[in-house]
Design a protein around this motif. Structure first.
Motif, PDB file in Angstrom:
ATOM      1  N   ARG A   1       0.842  -1.201   0.000  1.00  0.00           N
ATOM      2  CA  ARG A   1       0.000   0.000   0.000  1.00  0.00           C
ATOM      3  C   ARG A   1       0.875   1.248   0.000  1.00  0.00           C
ATOM      4  O   ARG A   1       1.715   1.436   0.893  1.00  0.00           O
ATOM      5  N   ILE A   2       0.674   2.079  -1.020  1.00  0.00           N
ATOM      6  CA  ILE A   2       1.399   3.347  -1.146  1.00  0.00           C
ATOM      7  C   ILE A   2       0.387   4.479  -1.026  1.00  0.00           C
ATOM      8  O   ILE A   2      -0.724   4.395  -1.562  1.00  0.00           O
ATOM      9  N   GLU A   3       0.769   5.539  -0.339  1.00  0.00           N
ATOM     10  CA  GLU A   3      -0.119   6.691  -0.171  1.00  0.00           C
ATOM     11  C   GLU A   3       0.509   7.922  -0.808  1.00  0.00           C
ATOM     12  O   GLU A   3       1.632   8.306  -0.488  1.00  0.00           O
TER      13      GLU A   3
ATOM     14  N   SER B   1      -4.657  16.372   0.152  1.00  0.00           N
ATOM     15  CA  SER B   1      -5.538  15.219   0.007  1.00  0.00           C
ATOM     16  C   SER B   1      -4.666  13.978  -0.149  1.00  0.00           C
ATOM     17  O   SER B   1      -3.474  14.074  -0.454  1.00  0.00           O
ATOM     18  N   ARG B   2      -5.260  12.806   0.052  1.00  0.00           N
ATOM     19  CA  ARG B   2      -4.510  11.551   0.000  1.00  0.00           C
ATOM     20  C   ARG B   2      -5.147  10.590  -0.995  1.00  0.00           C
ATOM     21  O   ARG B   2      -6.359  10.570  -1.137  1.00  0.00           O
ATOM     22  N   ARG B   3      -4.296   9.815  -1.653  1.00  0.00           N
ATOM     23  CA  ARG B   3      -4.780   8.832  -2.602  1.00  0.00           C
ATOM     24  C   ARG B   3      -3.955   7.558  -2.446  1.00  0.00           C
ATOM     25  O   ARG B   3      -2.724   7.608  -2.363  1.00  0.00           O
ATOM     26  N   ALA B   4      -4.640   6.407  -2.411  1.00  0.00           N
ATOM     27  CA  ALA B   4      -3.969   5.128  -2.201  1.00  0.00           C
ATOM     28  C   ALA B   4      -3.573   4.487  -3.526  1.00  0.00           C
ATOM     29  O   ALA B   4      -4.308   4.571  -4.518  1.00  0.00           O
TER      30      ALA B   4
ATOM     31  N   GLU C   1       0.209  -0.619  -9.043  1.00  0.00           N
ATOM     32  CA  GLU C   1      -0.200   0.648  -9.649  1.00  0.00           C
ATOM     33  C   GLU C   1       0.944   1.640  -9.664  1.00  0.00           C
ATOM     34  O   GLU C   1       1.155   2.360 -10.654  1.00  0.00           O
ATOM     35  N   LEU C   2       1.702   1.691  -8.563  1.00  0.00           N
ATOM     36  CA  LEU C   2       2.848   2.601  -8.512  1.00  0.00           C
ATOM     37  C   LEU C   2       3.924   2.161  -9.500  1.00  0.00           C
ATOM     38  O   LEU C   2       4.521   2.998 -10.191  1.00  0.00           O
ATOM     39  N   THR C   3       4.158   0.867  -9.587  1.00  0.00           N
ATOM     40  CA  THR C   3       5.167   0.362 -10.517  1.00  0.00           C
ATOM     41  C   THR C   3       4.784   0.668 -11.961  1.00  0.00           C
ATOM     42  O   THR C   3       5.631   1.075 -12.769  1.00  0.00           O
ATOM     43  N   ASP C   4       3.500   0.497 -12.294  1.00  0.00           N
ATOM     44  CA  ASP C   4       3.035   0.824 -13.644  1.00  0.00           C
ATOM     45  C   ASP C   4       3.212   2.307 -13.939  1.00  0.00           C
ATOM     46  O   ASP C   4       3.593   2.697 -15.050  1.00  0.00           O
ATOM     47  N   LEU C   5       2.912   3.136 -12.930  1.00  0.00           N
ATOM     48  CA  LEU C   5       3.089   4.580 -13.110  1.00  0.00           C
ATOM     49  C   LEU C   5       4.555   4.924 -13.327  1.00  0.00           C
ATOM     50  O   LEU C   5       4.905   5.711 -14.233  1.00  0.00           O
ATOM     51  N   GLN C   6       5.438   4.347 -12.538  1.00  0.00           N
ATOM     52  CA  GLN C   6       6.866   4.617 -12.677  1.00  0.00           C
ATOM     53  C   GLN C   6       7.382   4.148 -14.041  1.00  0.00           C
ATOM     54  O   GLN C   6       8.209   4.825 -14.663  1.00  0.00           O
ATOM     55  N   TYR C   7       6.899   3.011 -14.502  1.00  0.00           N
ATOM     56  CA  TYR C   7       7.321   2.499 -15.812  1.00  0.00           C
ATOM     57  C   TYR C   7       6.892   3.472 -16.925  1.00  0.00           C
ATOM     58  O   TYR C   7       7.679   3.779 -17.830  1.00  0.00           O
ATOM     59  N   ARG C   8       5.658   3.959 -16.847  1.00  0.00           N
ATOM     60  CA  ARG C   8       5.171   4.906 -17.863  1.00  0.00           C
ATOM     61  C   ARG C   8       6.002   6.187 -17.860  1.00  0.00           C
ATOM     62  O   ARG C   8       6.364   6.714 -18.926  1.00  0.00           O
ATOM     63  N   LEU C   9       6.290   6.709 -16.677  1.00  0.00           N
ATOM     64  CA  LEU C   9       7.047   7.965 -16.582  1.00  0.00           C
ATOM     65  C   LEU C   9       8.475   7.792 -17.096  1.00  0.00           C
ATOM     66  O   LEU C   9       9.039   8.709 -17.702  1.00  0.00           O
ATOM     67  N   ASN C  10       9.062   6.632 -16.854  1.00  0.00           N
ATOM     68  CA  ASN C  10      10.435   6.403 -17.311  1.00  0.00           C
ATOM     69  C   ASN C  10      10.531   6.270 -18.829  1.00  0.00           C
ATOM     70  O   ASN C  10      11.621   6.420 -19.398  1.00  0.00           O
ATOM     71  N   GLN C  11       9.401   5.993 -19.487  1.00  0.00           N
ATOM     72  CA  GLN C  11       9.405   5.895 -20.943  1.00  0.00           C
ATOM     73  C   GLN C  11       9.306   7.267 -21.609  1.00  0.00           C
ATOM     74  O   GLN C  11       9.545   7.391 -22.813  1.00  0.00           O
ATOM     75  N   MET C  12       8.951   8.282 -20.835  1.00  0.00           N
ATOM     76  CA  MET C  12       8.784   9.617 -21.387  1.00  0.00           C
ATOM     77  C   MET C  12      10.086  10.408 -21.311  1.00  0.00           C
ATOM     78  O   MET C  12      10.892  10.209 -20.377  1.00  0.00           O
TER      79      MET C  12
END
Length: 265
Positions: free
Chosen positions: A70-72, A86-89, A94-105
């Motif tokens: 769980r990442i917040e 505000s907080r979002r879980a 999900e975090l790994t997918d986000l990091q992968y997408r950002l690293n491709q940009m």
């Protein structure tokens, strides 16, 4: 003899509990989003990478590990110069997918940052309002859609004080949707002679018209002519100052997401 020892030990125990318990209660460690973003996602990066594009007035975000899976995300945003959170879980996937997408940009450049920064006016609302020169004519759009126009007296404690034709109005930032003002008033000293001359001629001509209608004696007739010319010269100064204000470039500053969208269209 043991009783004093217990009482002497009590403050130490309380102190240890007060210091250690908050540390034990902290929610995990901060996680870097990517190597080029680091630990904090700022407003320009958020626009470029489209991480929290649905958050209005985004200021920054950080990611914390709360539990194993769980990442917040703690998201800061601006609401009328005040920072709110505000907080979002996120799950680890999900975090790994986000990091992968950002690293491709491609990494955001300084030029891109600068182009975005011009539209992030909500991050500098307080500084903008504090730097508007007093005595300037400004227009404020209320959140109910009505416009309030007047001379700026001061900005203090998150309120604008405007002198309208009938009263002094105090407008809290929380009630403002947009403000129009001029950052700098132009000056054309070479135009002054023209403005004063035209105004004096108009004043002279107005009193000459009065003379023809009333047909006064020779003395009062010239008195009226000189009076008209003098009032014309006085009015010429006001007309010149007003013209310089109206000809100066107007700045429009939005304080709500809706107004910012209108200005950026």
């Amino acid at each position: 003899m043991k009783l004093p020892i217990c009482w002497n030990s009590l403050p130490k125990a309380v102190l240890i509990f007060a210091v250690v318990f908050p540390l034990l209660a902290q929610k995990g460690e901060i996680i870097p989003l990517t190597k080029h973003i680091g630990y904090t996602l700022d407003a320009e990066e958020n626009i470029y990478y489209e991480v929290f594009s649905e958050i209005p007035n985004f200021e920054s975000a950080q990611f914390f590990e709360v539990h194993t899976n769980r990442i917040e995300a703690r998201i800061s945003f601006v609401e009328f110069t005040r920072i709110k959170v505000s907080r979002r879980a996120f799950t680890l996937k999900e975090l790994t997918d986000l990091q992968y997408r950002l690293n491709q940009m491609p990494e955001i450049t300084d030029g891109i940052r600068e182009s975005y920064r011009k539209n992030l006016t909500y991050l500098r609302t307080k500084a903008v309002l504090e730097n508007i020169p007093t005595g300037q004519y400004v227009s404020v759009k209320h959140r109910n859609g009505k416009w309030i126009r007047g001379t700026l007296l001061f900005y203090r404690t998150e309120r604008l004080s405007l002198q309208t034709p009938f009263e002094v109005k105090q407008i809290p930032i929380s009630n403002m949707a947009r403000i129009n003002y001029r950052e700098e008033i132009i000056s054309r000293p070479e135009w002054k002679l023209t403005f004063f001359g035209i105004a004096a001629v108009l004043g002279f001509g107005l009193m000459e018209t009065w003379n023809r209608q009333t047909n006064p004696a020779w003395g009062p007739k010239w008195h009226n002519r000189f009076t008209g010319a003098i009032f014309g010269l006085i009015a010429g100064g006001e007309v010149y100052d007003t013209s310089m204000i109206l000809l100066s470039k107007k700045t429009q500053f939005g304080l709500t997401p809706a107004e910012l969208d209108k200005l950026n269209r």
